[in-house]
Write a protein that holds these residues in place. Structure first.
Motif, PDB file in Angstrom:
ATOM      1  N   ASN A 138       0.841  -1.205   0.000  1.00 35.85           N
ATOM      2  CA  ASN A 138       0.000   0.000   0.000  1.00 35.85           C
ATOM      3  C   ASN A 138       0.874   1.251   0.000  1.00 35.85           C
ATOM      4  O   ASN A 138       1.766   1.415   0.836  1.00 35.85           O
ATOM      5  CB  ASN A 138      -0.915   0.008   1.242  1.00 35.85           C
ATOM      6  CG  ASN A 138      -1.556   1.378   1.461  1.00 35.85           C
ATOM      7  OD1 ASN A 138      -1.242   2.069   2.423  1.00 35.85           O
ATOM      8  ND2 ASN A 138      -2.423   1.790   0.563  1.00 35.85           N
ATOM      9  N   ASN A 160      -0.191   5.254  -1.007  1.00 31.81           N
ATOM     10  CA  ASN A 160      -1.262   6.094  -1.570  1.00 31.81           C
ATOM     11  C   ASN A 160      -0.721   7.344  -2.244  1.00 31.81           C
ATOM     12  O   ASN A 160       0.248   7.946  -1.778  1.00 31.81           O
ATOM     13  CB  ASN A 160      -2.231   6.516  -0.453  1.00 31.81           C
ATOM     14  CG  ASN A 160      -3.072   5.348   0.031  1.00 31.81           C
ATOM     15  OD1 ASN A 160      -3.215   4.347  -0.672  1.00 31.81           O
ATOM     16  ND2 ASN A 160      -3.617   5.464   1.230  1.00 31.81           N
ATOM     17  N   PRO A 195      -7.856   2.068  -2.093  1.00 31.96           N
ATOM     18  CA  PRO A 195      -8.492   2.564  -0.873  1.00 31.96           C
ATOM     19  C   PRO A 195      -8.923   4.027  -1.019  1.00 31.96           C
ATOM     20  O   PRO A 195      -8.119   4.873  -1.417  1.00 31.96           O
ATOM     21  CB  PRO A 195      -7.401   2.421   0.196  1.00 31.96           C
ATOM     22  CG  PRO A 195      -6.109   2.394  -0.546  1.00 31.96           C
ATOM     23  CD  PRO A 195      -6.393   1.918  -1.946  1.00 31.96           C
ATOM     24  N   ASN A 235     -10.143   6.841   1.316  1.00 31.15           N
ATOM     25  CA  ASN A 235     -10.276   7.231   2.724  1.00 31.15           C
ATOM     26  C   ASN A 235     -11.009   8.555   2.816  1.00 31.15           C
ATOM     27  O   ASN A 235     -10.768   9.457   2.004  1.00 31.15           O
ATOM     28  CB  ASN A 235      -8.893   7.444   3.349  1.00 31.15           C
ATOM     29  CG  ASN A 235      -8.022   6.195   3.359  1.00 31.15           C
ATOM     30  OD1 ASN A 235      -8.125   5.366   4.245  1.00 31.15           O
ATOM     31  ND2 ASN A 235      -7.166   6.050   2.349  1.00 31.15           N
ATOM     32  N   LEU A 268      -8.079   1.217  13.109  1.00 28.07           N
ATOM     33  CA  LEU A 268      -7.366   1.321  11.839  1.00 28.07           C
ATOM     34  C   LEU A 268      -5.881   1.218  12.211  1.00 28.07           C
ATOM     35  O   LEU A 268      -5.427   0.168  12.605  1.00 28.07           O
ATOM     36  CB  LEU A 268      -7.748   2.620  11.132  1.00 28.07           C
ATOM     37  CG  LEU A 268      -9.201   2.649  10.619  1.00 28.07           C
ATOM     38  CD1 LEU A 268      -9.644   4.051  10.268  1.00 28.07           C
ATOM     39  CD2 LEU A 268      -9.359   1.721   9.424  1.00 28.07           C
ATOM     40  N   LEU A 269      -5.119   2.320  12.109  1.00 26.43           N
ATOM     41  CA  LEU A 269      -3.739   2.279  12.608  1.00 26.43           C
ATOM     42  C   LEU A 269      -3.705   2.879  14.006  1.00 26.43           C
ATOM     43  O   LEU A 269      -3.328   2.227  14.973  1.00 26.43           O
ATOM     44  CB  LEU A 269      -2.818   3.048  11.650  1.00 26.43           C
ATOM     45  CG  LEU A 269      -2.588   2.368  10.295  1.00 26.43           C
ATOM     46  CD1 LEU A 269      -1.829   3.267   9.341  1.00 26.43           C
ATOM     47  CD2 LEU A 269      -1.850   1.036  10.440  1.00 26.43           C
ATOM     48  N   THR A 270      -4.172   4.124  14.118  1.00 22.75           N
ATOM     49  CA  THR A 270      -4.184   4.769  15.444  1.00 22.75           C
ATOM     50  C   THR A 270      -5.574   5.277  15.800  1.00 22.75           C
ATOM     51  O   THR A 270      -5.784   5.746  16.903  1.00 22.75           O
ATOM     52  CB  THR A 270      -3.201   5.969  15.474  1.00 22.75           C
ATOM     53  OG1 THR A 270      -3.686   6.981  14.570  1.00 22.75           O
ATOM     54  CG2 THR A 270      -1.804   5.561  15.052  1.00 22.75           C
ATOM     55  N   THR A 271      -6.502   5.243  14.856  1.00 21.87           N
ATOM     56  CA  THR A 271      -7.844   5.776  15.104  1.00 21.87           C
ATOM     57  C   THR A 271      -8.885   4.650  15.016  1.00 21.87           C
ATOM     58  O   THR A 271      -8.569   3.544  14.576  1.00 21.87           O
ATOM     59  CB  THR A 271      -8.195   6.888  14.083  1.00 21.87           C
ATOM     60  OG1 THR A 271      -8.291   6.298  12.782  1.00 21.87           O
ATOM     61  CG2 THR A 271      -7.138   7.986  14.050  1.00 21.87           C
TER      62      THR A 271
HETATM   63  C1  DTB Z   1      -5.192   3.290   3.647  1.00 28.00           C
HETATM   64  O1  DTB Z   1      -5.459   3.805   2.523  1.00 28.00           O
HETATM   65  N1  DTB Z   1      -5.841   3.556   4.756  1.00 28.00           N
HETATM   66  C2  DTB Z   1      -5.266   2.853   5.870  1.00 28.00           C
HETATM   67  C3  DTB Z   1      -4.197   1.976   5.205  1.00 28.00           C
HETATM   68  N2  DTB Z   1      -4.230   2.407   3.849  1.00 28.00           N
HETATM   69  C4  DTB Z   1      -2.851   1.871   5.738  1.00 28.00           C
HETATM   70  C5  DTB Z   1      -4.796   3.730   6.970  1.00 28.00           C
HETATM   71  C6  DTB Z   1      -5.888   4.620   7.518  1.00 28.00           C
HETATM   72  C7  DTB Z   1      -5.327   5.341   8.666  1.00 28.00           C
HETATM   73  C8  DTB Z   1      -6.347   6.182   9.366  1.00 28.00           C
HETATM   74  C9  DTB Z   1      -5.767   6.963  10.454  1.00 28.00           C
HETATM   75  C10 DTB Z   1      -5.171   6.185  11.575  1.00 28.00           C
HETATM   76  O2  DTB Z   1      -5.800   5.207  12.081  1.00 28.00           O
HETATM   77  O3  DTB Z   1      -4.087   6.549  12.040  1.00 28.00           O
END
Ligand code: DTB
Ligand code: SAM
Ligand code: SF4
Length: 324
Positions: A160, A162, A229, A231, A300-303
């Motif tokens: 991935n 983007n 993706p 977002n 998700l990653l931090t949220t």
């Molecule tokens: C993508 O397009 N969205 C994801 C993934 N690829 C890695 C990440 C979203 C992150 C949202 C903010 C967070 O959780 O930090």
């Protein structure tokens, strides 16, 4: 004329003109959705969703200054700087994700680019997750061609990376790298034989012409990304994009999904970050417009992301099942 096109099996084209993408935005909503949904049915079962689960294997402390991101060292957010997770913890999370029905495990790291030692540890993770029989995905920042090849050799399926927005709007959001840097990594990933996962973020203050440019760039890459993706900006306290109003018409968001579907008919279009802020009805409309992949799991990653029970209920109400 696109509106009078018959909805037979659409060809996969990488020669879309900018004007064609602009025309799609100008179409009446129902006409656009009809075209997108017809296209969707030519390549996919419209009742199936591809399920990916995300894990942040290395959180925070990133030297890049992406204005949306909780993990940049440039902004004072609540995200702590952590070390790379150990292999066994990553594997446990992958097993759990598989048990919960995810077919793809996406490992994200807050790097500008991975250093050799970091990449060596990550290739071990990739190989171990691959052994579990899951599809593997990683997002580690910029890669050199030989690094992409190393990941491929370890069993990585997707990378991935983007584009995030249009080339014109990019400098408004990120100053520590260029659009060309992104395109170069995408080329390295493609040349290594990895599947590309590439999309963007809606709601950072960009205009319709930036959406057109970004979709046009994605759809005219030498090959369409296998996953796209889309977002919606998740606003994070402490980032420069936290204060501004988002002001996205949800119907425009649906239009973007529909256009991605029409331009890249055989790609998985992922309704990615931002689902927690979307109603069930908006998500349902996105699935009708051609979205057929989600991130599943409460983070998700931090949220945050919708609770898994809530996603299962919505899939049930819509008669949708996970793609196996
Ligand atoms: C993508 O397009 N969205 C994801 C993934 N690829 C890695 C990440 C979203 C992150 C949202 C903010 C967070 O959780 O930090
Ligand atoms: N550091 C690597 C990179 O930037 O390529 C990988 C991780 S990065 C968090 C992956 C992607 O997540 C970004 O390119 C961006 O599109 C998306 N993302 C990050 N923060 C977001 C946010 N607050 N809202 C929506 N999307 C976000
Ligand atoms: Fe770093 Fe990726 Fe966040 Fe940008 S999006 S600050 S590169 S983790």
């Amino acid at each position: 004329m696109l509106s009078s096109q018959s909805p037979g099996t659409p060809p996969i084209r990488t020669d879309w003109s900018h004007a064609e993408v602009t025309d799609l935005f100008a179409m009446p909503f129902n006409e656009l959705l009809y075209l997108a949904h017809s296209s969707h049915r030519s390549y996919f079962d419209p009742n199936r969703l591809q399920i990916s689960t995300l894990i942040s294997i290395k959180t925070g402390g990133c030297p890049e200054d992406c204005a949306y991101c909780s993990q940049s060292v440039h902004f004072d957010t609540a995200v702590a700087h952590e070390k790379l997770m150990p292999l066994d913890a990553v594997l446990n999370a992958a097993r759990q994700a598989k048990e919960n029905g995810a077919t793809r495990f996406c490992m994200g790291a807050a790097y500008r680019n991975p250093k050799p030692k970091q990449l060596a540890a990550i290739t071990e993770m990739v190989a171990a997750v691959h052994e579990l029989g899951m599809e593997t995905c990683a997002t580690l920042g910029m890669l050199k061609p030989e690094q992409a090849e190393q990941l491929k050799a370890a069993g990585l399926d997707y990378y991935n990376h983007n584009l995030d927005t249009s080339e014109a709007f990019y400098p408004e959001v990120i100053s520590t790298r260029t659009y060309q840097d992104r395109l170069d990594t995408l080329e390295a990933v493609r040349n290594a034989g990895l599947n590309v996962c590439c999309g963007g973020i809606i709601g950072m203050g960009e205009s319709q012409s930036d959406w057109i440019d970004m979709l046009h760039t994605l759809a005219t890459l030498p090959e369409h990304p296998g996953s796209v993706p889309i977002n919606q900006l998740v606003q994070v306290a402490g980032t420069p994009l936290d204060d501004q109003p988002i002001n996205i018409d949800p119907l425009d968001f649906v239009r973007i999904i529909a256009i991605a579907r029409i331009l890249m008919p055989a790609s998985h279009v992922r309704l990615s970050a931002g689902r927690s802020e979307m109603s069930d009805e908006l998500q349902a409309l996105c699935y009708f417009a051609g979205a057929n992949s989600i991130f599943y799991g409460e983070k998700l990653l931090t949220t945050g992301n919708p609770e898994t029970d809530k996603d299962l209920q919505l899939m049930d109400r819509l008669g949708m099942q996970a793609e196996i």
